[in-house]
Design a protein around this motif. Sequence first.
Motif, PDB file in Angstrom:
ATOM      1  N   GLN A 436      -6.888   3.449   2.611  1.00 53.63           N
ATOM      2  CA  GLN A 436      -6.670   4.069   1.302  1.00 53.63           C
ATOM      3  C   GLN A 436      -6.840   3.098   0.135  1.00 53.63           C
ATOM      4  O   GLN A 436      -7.061   3.536  -0.994  1.00 53.63           O
ATOM      5  CB  GLN A 436      -5.260   4.692   1.248  1.00 53.63           C
ATOM      6  N   TYR A 437      -6.745   1.791   0.390  1.00 47.95           N
ATOM      7  CA  TYR A 437      -6.834   0.814  -0.711  1.00 47.95           C
ATOM      8  C   TYR A 437      -7.776  -0.339  -0.333  1.00 47.95           C
ATOM      9  O   TYR A 437      -7.375  -1.506  -0.266  1.00 47.95           O
ATOM     10  CB  TYR A 437      -5.441   0.269  -1.058  1.00 47.95           C
ATOM     11  N   PRO A 438      -9.028  -0.021  -0.010  1.00 40.13           N
ATOM     12  CA  PRO A 438      -9.977  -1.075   0.378  1.00 40.13           C
ATOM     13  C   PRO A 438     -10.247  -2.031  -0.799  1.00 40.13           C
ATOM     14  O   PRO A 438     -10.242  -1.631  -1.960  1.00 40.13           O
ATOM     15  CB  PRO A 438     -11.232  -0.287   0.766  1.00 40.13           C
ATOM     16  N   GLY A 439     -10.457  -3.286  -0.460  1.00 34.44           N
ATOM     17  CA  GLY A 439     -10.784  -4.281  -1.475  1.00 34.44           C
ATOM     18  C   GLY A 439      -9.575  -4.877  -2.162  1.00 34.44           C
ATOM     19  O   GLY A 439      -9.727  -5.762  -3.010  1.00 34.44           O
ATOM     20  N   THR A 440      -8.367  -4.434  -1.840  1.00 31.49           N
ATOM     21  CA  THR A 440      -7.159  -4.994  -2.465  1.00 31.49           C
ATOM     22  C   THR A 440      -6.609  -6.105  -1.598  1.00 31.49           C
ATOM     23  O   THR A 440      -6.944  -6.241  -0.411  1.00 31.49           O
ATOM     24  CB  THR A 440      -6.107  -3.918  -2.652  1.00 31.49           C
ATOM     25  N   GLU A 441      -5.714  -6.901  -2.243  1.00 33.11           N
ATOM     26  CA  GLU A 441      -5.071  -7.973  -1.499  1.00 33.11           C
ATOM     27  C   GLU A 441      -4.226  -7.408  -0.360  1.00 33.11           C
ATOM     28  O   GLU A 441      -4.141  -7.987   0.715  1.00 33.11           O
ATOM     29  CB  GLU A 441      -4.186  -8.798  -2.439  1.00 33.11           C
ATOM     30  N   ARG A 442      -3.588  -6.218  -0.628  1.00 37.40           N
ATOM     31  CA  ARG A 442      -2.790  -5.583   0.418  1.00 37.40           C
ATOM     32  C   ARG A 442      -3.661  -5.213   1.610  1.00 37.40           C
ATOM     33  O   ARG A 442      -3.267  -5.377   2.761  1.00 37.40           O
ATOM     34  CB  ARG A 442      -2.125  -4.316  -0.142  1.00 37.40           C
ATOM     35  N   ALA A 443      -4.857  -4.676   1.337  1.00 39.78           N
ATOM     36  CA  ALA A 443      -5.746  -4.286   2.426  1.00 39.78           C
ATOM     37  C   ALA A 443      -6.196  -5.505   3.231  1.00 39.78           C
ATOM     38  O   ALA A 443      -6.322  -5.443   4.455  1.00 39.78           O
ATOM     39  CB  ALA A 443      -6.954  -3.551   1.862  1.00 39.78           C
ATOM     40  N   ARG A 444      -6.411  -6.634   2.498  1.00 39.47           N
ATOM     41  CA  ARG A 444      -6.840  -7.844   3.218  1.00 39.47           C
ATOM     42  C   ARG A 444      -5.742  -8.350   4.165  1.00 39.47           C
ATOM     43  O   ARG A 444      -5.987  -8.686   5.322  1.00 39.47           O
ATOM     44  CB  ARG A 444      -7.208  -8.940   2.214  1.00 39.47           C
ATOM     45  N   VAL A 445      -4.486  -8.327   3.663  1.00 38.96           N
ATOM     46  CA  VAL A 445      -3.371  -8.772   4.512  1.00 38.96           C
ATOM     47  C   VAL A 445      -3.178  -7.790   5.665  1.00 38.96           C
ATOM     48  O   VAL A 445      -2.970  -8.181   6.810  1.00 38.96           O
ATOM     49  CB  VAL A 445      -2.085  -8.889   3.662  1.00 38.96           C
ATOM     50  N   ALA A 446      -3.249  -6.472   5.352  1.00 32.40           N
ATOM     51  CA  ALA A 446      -3.026  -5.467   6.381  1.00 32.40           C
ATOM     52  C   ALA A 446      -4.083  -5.528   7.475  1.00 32.40           C
ATOM     53  O   ALA A 446      -3.803  -5.251   8.640  1.00 32.40           O
ATOM     54  CB  ALA A 446      -3.014  -4.080   5.748  1.00 32.40           C
ATOM     55  N   GLN A 447      -5.325  -5.904   7.076  1.00 34.56           N
ATOM     56  CA  GLN A 447      -6.418  -5.956   8.043  1.00 34.56           C
ATOM     57  C   GLN A 447      -6.107  -6.935   9.181  1.00 34.56           C
ATOM     58  O   GLN A 447      -6.540  -6.760  10.312  1.00 34.56           O
ATOM     59  CB  GLN A 447      -7.716  -6.356   7.337  1.00 34.56           C
ATOM     60  N   ASN A 448      -5.334  -7.988   8.874  1.00 33.80           N
ATOM     61  CA  ASN A 448      -4.997  -8.983   9.896  1.00 33.80           C
ATOM     62  C   ASN A 448      -4.107  -8.422  10.998  1.00 33.80           C
ATOM     63  O   ASN A 448      -4.007  -8.992  12.075  1.00 33.80           O
ATOM     64  CB  ASN A 448      -4.276 -10.176   9.255  1.00 33.80           C
ATOM     65  N   TYR A 449      -3.419  -7.266  10.671  1.00 33.23           N
ATOM     66  CA  TYR A 449      -2.461  -6.730  11.625  1.00 33.23           C
ATOM     67  C   TYR A 449      -2.913  -5.425  12.250  1.00 33.23           C
ATOM     68  O   TYR A 449      -2.206  -4.855  13.070  1.00 33.23           O
ATOM     69  CB  TYR A 449      -1.103  -6.520  10.944  1.00 33.23           C
ATOM     70  N   VAL A 450      -4.045  -4.900  11.837  1.00 35.96           N
ATOM     71  CA  VAL A 450      -4.529  -3.647  12.396  1.00 35.96           C
ATOM     72  C   VAL A 450      -4.864  -3.856  13.876  1.00 35.96           C
ATOM     73  O   VAL A 450      -5.643  -4.729  14.233  1.00 35.96           O
ATOM     74  CB  VAL A 450      -5.755  -3.128  11.636  1.00 35.96           C
TER      75      VAL A 450
END
Length: 500
Positions: A436-450
């Motif tokens: 839902q929020y691609p390209g954000t800092e949150r998405a970058r951090v979340a990507q590490n845990y997917v």
Amino acid sequence: MECYNCGAPLTMSGFCQKCGADVKIYKKILQASNSFYNEGLERAGVRNLSGAIESLKKSLQLNKMNIDARNLLGLVYFEMGETVSALSEWVISKNYKNRDNAAGRYLNEIQNNSSRLDTINQTIKKYNQALLYCRQDSRDLAMIQLKKVLSLNPKLVRGHQLLALLYMQEGRYDQAKKALKNAAKIDENNTTTLRYQKEVSRKYAEAPSRKQKKEDLISYQSGNDTVIMPTQFKDNSAVSTIINIVIGVALGVGIAMFLLLPNMKQQSKSEANEALKSANDTISTKEQSISSLENEVEDLTKQMEKAKKDSEGIETKFHSYEQLLNAYASYAADDMEAAGTALEQVREEDLSGSAKTIYADISAKVNEKYLAALYQEGYSAYSKGDYQTAVEKLGKVVETDEKYKDGYALYYLAQSYRRQDNMEQAAVYYQKVVEQYPGTERARVAQNYVGDTGTGGQTGQQNPTQEEQNPPQEGEQNPPQEGEQNPPQEGEQNPPQEGQ
């Protein structure tokens, strides 16, 4: 006693010490209301229930916030079998005063007893059916229905009165008198009952005397005993008695010989034919009765199932309306969390058109503040390390609005699950942040845990991310921007470990 203008406690003075309002008449009105309440309480104590209702209604006309008077009015209605009126008074009372109110206990006792609710529902239906039969001039059917109603609710005064009226129309004054006596046991001074009793007494006075005539009897005193005997008494001797017996036997034999014997055979045949015909008619009648009873049992079974479903629906609707009233009261008291909790238990499909409008209006006003309060509590718990509370509060926010605070609620919920070592749940919400929020800092951090099962991230990091350090707060004008210079990021190549 509080001032009607500002709510300040009143003194003996005729004016409010705080706002200066003239409260002389206001005090007199409240005193009059309390006086009528005391009068109603005394009447109820001597079972003058009709008089008690009249006094309590006057008390509430003067002061509708007199909670004691309203609760007592509900109890009087309930004692007279008027359960619906009693429930209405208690619901209004609970709406005026939600806490420390006896009406809440009365409602819970009825609401938690499904058999009582079913009995109330059956009583109302059968009483209405009896009224319909009366309008159709089917008095026999109306009496049957009323007897069923009174077996379910023996305290229904109106049921006893209507049954007595039907008996009076049928001329069965003894039974009418008995029904009115039962009504008087519940409400002694009910004017309708007294009027019917007077009419029954008048009918008795007009009826012909049923006393036995005693002209042919004489009496005299023998010691302490009174002896009653016919005016004419004849003492037959033994010879006269024997002669009378012989004459009687001779007459009997003569009648048998000349009258009875020729007809005995024919009579026997007729009796046999009649018995056979009667047996056939009885068998046919019983077969029809059995078929009719089977149909009646089937109909009653369907009615019971329908009544059970109706009762369950009434109980569910009653709960939804009660929670809507609780939400409104909490909203009026500015307790948004309690209002939001109450609204969660309301089923919108159980509400009527106007109630749905109220529900939508309150929901719109409450949700905004409710979600803001939940989010603030959740983030505060997260900041203090209370991750269980954070999961509960933020979970409610996300369940209502996943995009709340531009996805920060979703992000911190995932973080809280990760801090609890629940990577399965954390990964679900991290994935939503990424999508839902691609390209954000949150998405970058979340990507590490997917897809992480517990090996990709460290649950005990000592260096939070920039978004963890500076979450968006209520009313913040300039929330931290993503991509600030050198913020400590989660998922670095060498993150600090627990205990370092």
